[in-house]
Each structure stands twice: as C-alpha cells, then as structure tokens.
Enzyme design. Structure first.
Site, mmCIF file in Angstrom:
data_model
loop_
_atom_site.group_PDB
_atom_site.id
_atom_site.type_symbol
_atom_site.label_atom_id
_atom_site.label_comp_id
_atom_site.label_asym_id
_atom_site.label_seq_id
_atom_site.Cartn_x
_atom_site.Cartn_y
_atom_site.Cartn_z
ATOM 1 N N SER A 43 0.852 -1.206 0.000
ATOM 2 C CA SER A 43 0.000 0.000 0.000
ATOM 3 C C SER A 43 0.879 1.244 0.000
ATOM 4 C CB SER A 43 -0.917 0.028 1.230
ATOM 5 O OG SER A 43 -1.845 -1.027 1.198
ATOM 6 N N ALA A 49 -4.754 -0.126 -2.733
ATOM 7 C CA ALA A 49 -4.062 0.225 -1.477
ATOM 8 C C ALA A 49 -5.070 0.365 -0.347
ATOM 9 C CB ALA A 49 -3.325 1.553 -1.659
ATOM 10 N N LYS A 50 -4.626 -0.025 0.843
ATOM 11 C CA LYS A 50 -5.462 0.264 2.021
ATOM 12 C C LYS A 50 -4.964 1.622 2.531
ATOM 13 C CE LYS A 50 -7.206 -1.847 6.266
ATOM 14 N NZ LYS A 50 -8.633 -1.587 6.105
ATOM 15 N N ALA A 51 -5.483 2.654 1.890
ATOM 16 C CA ALA A 51 -4.964 4.006 2.097
ATOM 17 C C ALA A 51 -6.037 4.901 2.701
ATOM 18 C CB ALA A 51 -4.517 4.581 0.758
ATOM 19 N N TYR A 73 -10.935 6.205 2.467
ATOM 20 C CA TYR A 73 -11.944 6.023 3.522
ATOM 21 C C TYR A 73 -12.793 7.264 3.782
ATOM 22 C CZ TYR A 73 -10.195 1.430 4.358
ATOM 23 O OH TYR A 73 -9.872 0.108 4.185
#
Ligand SMILES: Cc1ncc(COP(=O)(O)O)c(C=O)c1O
Length: 289
Positions: A63, A157-159, A163
């Site tokens: 990420s 990506a867990k960005a 969110y």
C-alpha cells in the site's frame, strides 16, 4: 477502563520503539494529516496469534509503495513490531492497527520527498464489529457515493484517502438505523461495504464482485479458498444491483467484520441461511486453529 483512544494506559510502537500510549503523538504539520499520505492495516489476534499477520505486513508495504512511499521496515520487522505491542500490553485477543505515513519534515506542500516515512502499531481489545446485528443479519444502506475507478486513485491500497467516503456513508447509514452501507462502483456495479467485502448466495452457489477495483480483502481471499475447498462454486464477476433480488443469502467478510450475515440491503431482504452459517463457523474455527 478504556476511554478515548488517545487517553488509555499501555504501550504503542512508534518508529522502532515502544512508547507510553498517551505519548504516541505527531506534530500538527504532519504531511499525512493534510494530504492523506497514510496507509494502514487492520488485523486480529486470536489466542495470541495474529491471523495472516505476515500477509498484512506485506500488504502494508505494498500500500505504501502504491502511494509512492518506501517502507522503512521489512515485513519481518513489521511482524516483530506487532508481536512487541501485543506482548507489552498483555493482549491475546485484540485488534491490531499498523499505520505508515509521511511525517513532518522540510516539505509542507503537496510534494513531500524530503519528509520521513514513519510507522506506528497500536492494539486494543475489540469485540464484534457489528455488535448484536451480526447474528440477526446486518442491515445495509446503499451509499450515495461510488467506489472510484483505479484510474482515479490506487484502489488496491489500504490508504486513508479511500476512507473519506466510507466515513460519510457509514454516518448516513447509521442515521437510518443501518449498521453499514454498500457501495456501487463508478460504473454502477455492486462493489463492497465501507470496511468489508460482500458475497451473495444463490441456489448453493456463491457470487462476489471481482476485486479489481477495490480492496481484495485477505478475509475475502481466505473465504473464497475455503468455499472452493468445500466444493462450493464461487463466481467472481460483475454484479448488477438489480440482481440483488435473485440472491437468497448475503454476507460480508473482513478482518473486523469476520463473516457477518446480511439481512437487508435497502429494500432487498436475505435469509441468514445454511451457506452463510457454515462459512461463518468454518472461518471462526480457522482463525482460532
Ligand atoms: C474498504 C475495505 N474493503 C475490504 C476490507 C476487507 O479486507 P480484509 O479482509 O483484508 O480485512 C476492508 C478491511 O480492511 C476494508 O476496509
């Protein structure tokens, strides 16, 4: 007793060492706070062992890479940091949050090449993500926002930046008495919930959106493999919202959500049926094995 998240006893790992929980702070001119240059992981530790911890460490590094950040730590070093945090706090069953971000430095504009990449790991004891709703079948709203195209933002990506619309959609859902919201993607297909992937069941076969445009969850991949091993057909494909009417069961997967049955999405209703119960039970056994 647990209070606000910044006001607890315990230790947090920050940039290579354990610090007092209340002293794990960053400066107001941190690049990530202004420009969302931050990636993170959510992991669960069961009976002292993090489920797929190494995969999560690798995903954190990936990420970061997708956001043009070089991780200062290897996956093995990140694994050790998580172990240290769990041990220092005496946690056996906990949620683990690793976060990597661009810190404060010589740059304070969009460009941030000269700022250090920093990392922290915190953990806390945390129960069922959807609380009581879990076994009754969660009720989902339909988000007004759409999951963006991979040409718009690095969707794999867990960005943090991804969110923003999750928080807004979850707030709107909670105001309507729902526990989460389902996103469609920018083309109108079913995508995922605000912090979990989605699955549907029809005549004993499982259907789930293709994860080429949102986070391909580690739980999602685990559950697909378990279903296939059990001999259940799994179809990863584009799903149109009008198809929801034809599905009998629905469930969410995620580190936090684990396997959570869904009872309702907007005006569509689903039963908490055998396929969902079985996979939820199998997943629970696996994470504790
Ligand atoms: C937006 C989103 N999709 C899917 C997932 C599920 O991912 P995983 O199973 O790796 O926790 C998460 C949780 O991390 C998430 O935040």
């Amino acid at each position: 007793m647990a209070g606000a998240y910044d006001d607890r006893d315990g230790k947090i790992w920050m940039d290579g060492k354990l610090v007092e929980w209340r002293e794990a702070n960053i400066h107001i001119l941190t690049h990530a706070l202004h420009y969302a240059s931050s990636v993170f992981e959510g992991e669960r530790c069961y009976s002292g062992k993090i489920f797929k911890g190494h995969e999560h460490s690798l995903r954190l590094i990936e990420s970061a890479r997708l956001l043009d950040m070089q991780s200062p730590y290897t996956a093995d070093e990140i694994d050790r940091a998580k172990e240290e945090v769990l041990e220092a706090n005496g946690f056996k069953d906990a949620y683990v949050r690793a976060v990597m971000w661009r810190g404060s430095g010589e740059d304070m504009g969009v460009s941030a090449r000269r700022n250090p990449v920093r990392m922290a790991v915190a953990a806390w004891e945390w129960g069922s993500y959807y609380g009581e709703a879990k076994w009754q079948g969660a009720k989902l709203d339909i988000a007004k926002w759409k999951r963006p195209s991979p040409e718009t933002i690095p969707t794999a990506a867990k960005a943090a930046g991804l969110y923003m619309i999750c928080t807004m959609s979850k707030h709107a859902a909670e105001e309507k008495g729902c526990s989460d919201a389902l996103f469609m993607d920018w083309e109108g297909y079913v995508a995922e919930a605000t912090g979990a992937n989605i699955f549907f069941v029809k005549d004993g076969e499982v259907h789930t959106p293709l994860a080429d445009r949102f986070l391909n969850g580690i739980t999602r991949q685990t559950v697909i493999q378990m279903l296939k091993d059990n001999g259940t057909a799994v179809h990863e494909r584009r799903i149109k919202p009008e198809e929801l009417e034809s599905f009998q069961e629905c469930f969410l997967t995620g580190t936090a959500a684990e396997v959570t049955p869904v009872g309702q999405i907007g005006d569509w209703h689903f039963q908490v049926g055998d396929t969902t119960r079985k996979i939820a039970g199998d997943y629970e056994k696996l994470v504790r094995s």
